[in-house]
Design a protein around this motif. Structure first.
Motif, short mmCIF file in Angstrom:
data_model
loop_
_atom_site.label_atom_id
_atom_site.label_comp_id
_atom_site.label_asym_id
_atom_site.label_seq_id
_atom_site.Cartn_x
_atom_site.Cartn_y
_atom_site.Cartn_z
N ASP A 94 0.92 -1.07 0.20
CA ASP A 94 -0.11 0.32 0.05
C ASP A 94 0.82 0.77 0.09
OD1 ASP A 94 -2.07 -1.44 -0.47
OD2 ASP A 94 -2.09 -1.48 2.49
N TYR A 95 0.46 2.52 -0.21
CA TYR A 95 1.19 4.04 -0.60
C TYR A 95 0.23 4.83 -0.40
CZ TYR A 95 -0.45 3.58 -5.76
OH TYR A 95 -2.33 4.40 -6.35
N ASP A 96 0.68 5.77 -0.19
CA ASP A 96 0.18 6.84 0.42
C ASP A 96 0.95 7.82 -1.28
OD1 ASP A 96 -1.28 6.48 2.71
OD2 ASP A 96 0.87 6.85 3.95
N GLU A 263 -3.09 12.98 -8.71
CA GLU A 263 -1.54 13.51 -8.21
C GLU A 263 -0.65 12.95 -7.41
OE1 GLU A 263 -3.37 16.25 -4.76
OE2 GLU A 263 -3.29 17.43 -6.17
N ARG A 264 -1.33 11.43 -7.18
CA ARG A 264 0.05 10.75 -5.79
C ARG A 264 0.52 9.84 -6.19
NH1 ARG A 264 -5.90 8.31 -3.62
NH2 ARG A 264 -6.42 8.00 -5.48
N THR A 296 9.08 16.52 -6.13
CA THR A 296 7.29 16.87 -6.36
C THR A 296 6.41 16.47 -4.82
OG1 THR A 296 7.21 17.65 -8.75
CG2 THR A 296 5.57 16.12 -8.10
N VAL A 297 7.11 15.35 -5.05
CA VAL A 297 6.13 14.35 -3.73
C VAL A 297 6.05 14.89 -2.66
CG1 VAL A 297 6.07 12.38 -3.04
CG2 VAL A 297 6.48 11.81 -4.56
N LEU A 298 7.54 15.98 -1.93
CA LEU A 298 7.33 16.43 -0.60
C LEU A 298 6.59 17.81 -0.89
CD1 LEU A 298 11.43 15.73 -0.03
CD2 LEU A 298 9.31 14.68 0.52
N ILE A 301 2.42 17.28 -0.08
CA ILE A 301 2.84 16.38 0.85
C ILE A 301 2.78 17.48 2.08
CG2 ILE A 301 3.85 15.17 2.96
CD1 ILE A 301 5.25 13.29 1.28
N ASP A 302 3.01 18.78 1.98
CA ASP A 302 3.41 20.24 2.12
C ASP A 302 2.35 21.26 1.90
OD1 ASP A 302 5.58 18.94 4.12
OD2 ASP A 302 7.64 19.81 2.51
#
Length: 407
Positions: A94-96, A263-264, A296-298, A301-302
């Motif tokens: 599983d992932y976020d 977008e995830r 991009t991921v970070l 998240i922010d």
């Protein structure tokens, strides 16, 4: 309590390792790397591995941040709705947030006999099979290399320098990326090593047999070992998973490397198609793309807006045996220019580049966030090309926003 984000990276090549290392710098992000092998493959060294003079396989401890969890397995499907990966054998991860960095491999040849008799050179396993075939063949046996991009050129010169009798079948032209001056340098080195170069009209392979390669002008080239480097392809994982791809199967993204579907999910490396205009397949592109994908991921998240892609290129380096090489300079938007470095100095530069790619990953593993090359501007050319494409695609009387500006 700060919530931990589960970030999963599919693919442990140059782009995937860089992305995983960069993500590992955040205490609120748990990073998992899923890869079919338990270690890293120096793909730009595979011709040396096949020639028998180098081991292209490295333990992940050499290049991967110690906090990254590794899962050895092949992803069969991405369930974007459930944020879940299904692995071969049925296990699930599983992932976020997901980084899609599955890379590329040999394209399935459509030439009769090629699948049966020719040996590709795009993976560690393929390089090992080629190595065995060469060891089983007498040194005087003819070797034919089909395809004259960097992999074909490097394989031909590596084997010729070892004393092999090599023919390089180029099709239209040798080294299509190179400037004509660089191409002449490569041709001279081929001549020095005794490589027979077949290119231009009539030099397209139409059949591969057990002991020969046949060309479209009727010529037959004797070949005890045939090396196939004509074309690369990306895995069809994205397409199988119902995600949008370009016509070659790369995951379609915007200019932040974010999937146009979700977008995830972000993409990096050979398997990414930002705005339908993928960058040249190379480790030179893979490392910055991996860092950009992680940023991009970070950023997401922010809750921040990720920066758009603006990749800069320096050129292309090709080894011409261990004693020769060429570094072909280019404009920042990846168009070759007349300037190049050649000979032993070219070989030294090539070796430093190979060592440098590993060092960049290892440095990022020790100090996540330290890599900065992806922030060097590639100039305005990509934005100009995007506007031109969007202008052609937009209906008459409408305007299309730049991909990076779309929500």
């Amino acid at each position: 309590m700060t919530e931990t984000t589960q970030a999963v990276v599919i693919g442990g090549g140059y782009a995937g390792v860089m992305a995983a290392n960069r993500l590992a710098g955040r205490k609120d992000v748990a990073v998992t790397l899923v890869n079919p092998r338990p270690g890293f493959v120096e793909r730009i060294r595979l011709h040396q591995h096949a020639g028998g003079g180098y081991d292209a396989f490295r333990d992940y401890r050499d290049v991967l941040a110690p906090g990254v969890r590794t899962v050895v397995g092949t992803v069969e499907r991405i369930d974007a709705a459930e944020c879940r990966l299904t692995l071969a054998g049925g296990a699930a991860v599983d992932y976020d947030r997901l980084v899609y960095a599955v890379g590329s491999g040999s394209a399935a040849p459509d030439v009769p006999g090629a699948a049966e008799y020719a040996l590709p050179l795009a993976s560690l396993e393929e390089a090992q099979r080629l190595r065995t075939a060469l060891q089983d063949a007498p040194e005087s046996a003819p070797v034919t290399v089909v395809g004259a991009g960097p992999t074909g050129i490097e394989a031909a010169t590596e084997l010729a320098e070892q004393g092999r009798r090599v023919t390089l079948v180029c099709g239209k032209v040798m080294g299509p990326y190179l400037h004509r001056r660089g191409r002449r340098t490569v041709a001279r080195r081929m001549a020095e090593l005794g490589v027979t170069v077949l290119q231009g009209p009539g030099a397209t392979v139409v059949e591969v047999a057990a002991d020969a390669v046949r060309l479209d002008d009727g010529r037959e080239v004797p070949s005890r070992v045939t090396v196939w480097t004509a074309g690369f392809a990306v895995p069809d994982l994205a397409a199988r998973s119902g995600l949008s791809t370009d016509e070659d199967g790369r995951l379609l993204t915007d200019e932040t490397l974010t999937s146009v579907d979700d977008e995830r999910i972000v993409a990096a490396g050979d398997s990414a198609a930002p705005s339908g205009m993928p960058l040249r397949m190379s480790c030179q592109a893979a490392l910055p793309l991996g860092a950009r994908a992680a940023d991009t991921v970070l950023g997401r998240i922010d809750g921040e807006r990720p920066a758009p892609l603006n990749q800069a290129f320096a050129g292309q380096c090709i080894s011409l045996g261990r004693q020769g090489g060429i570094f072909q300079f280019s404009r920042r938007h990846d168009v070759a220019v007349g300037l190049h470095i050649r000979g032993r100095l070219g070989a030294t530069v090539k070796e430093k580049v190979c060592l440098g790619t590993v060092r960049h990953m290892a440095d990022e593993a020790r100090a996540p966030g330290s890599y900065r090359l992806h922030k060097i501007s590639g100039g305005p050319e990509r934005a100009r090309r995007l506007r031109a494409v969007q202008a052609m695609e937009a209906p008459s009387g409408t305007a299309s926003a730049p991909a990076a500006a779309r929500p």
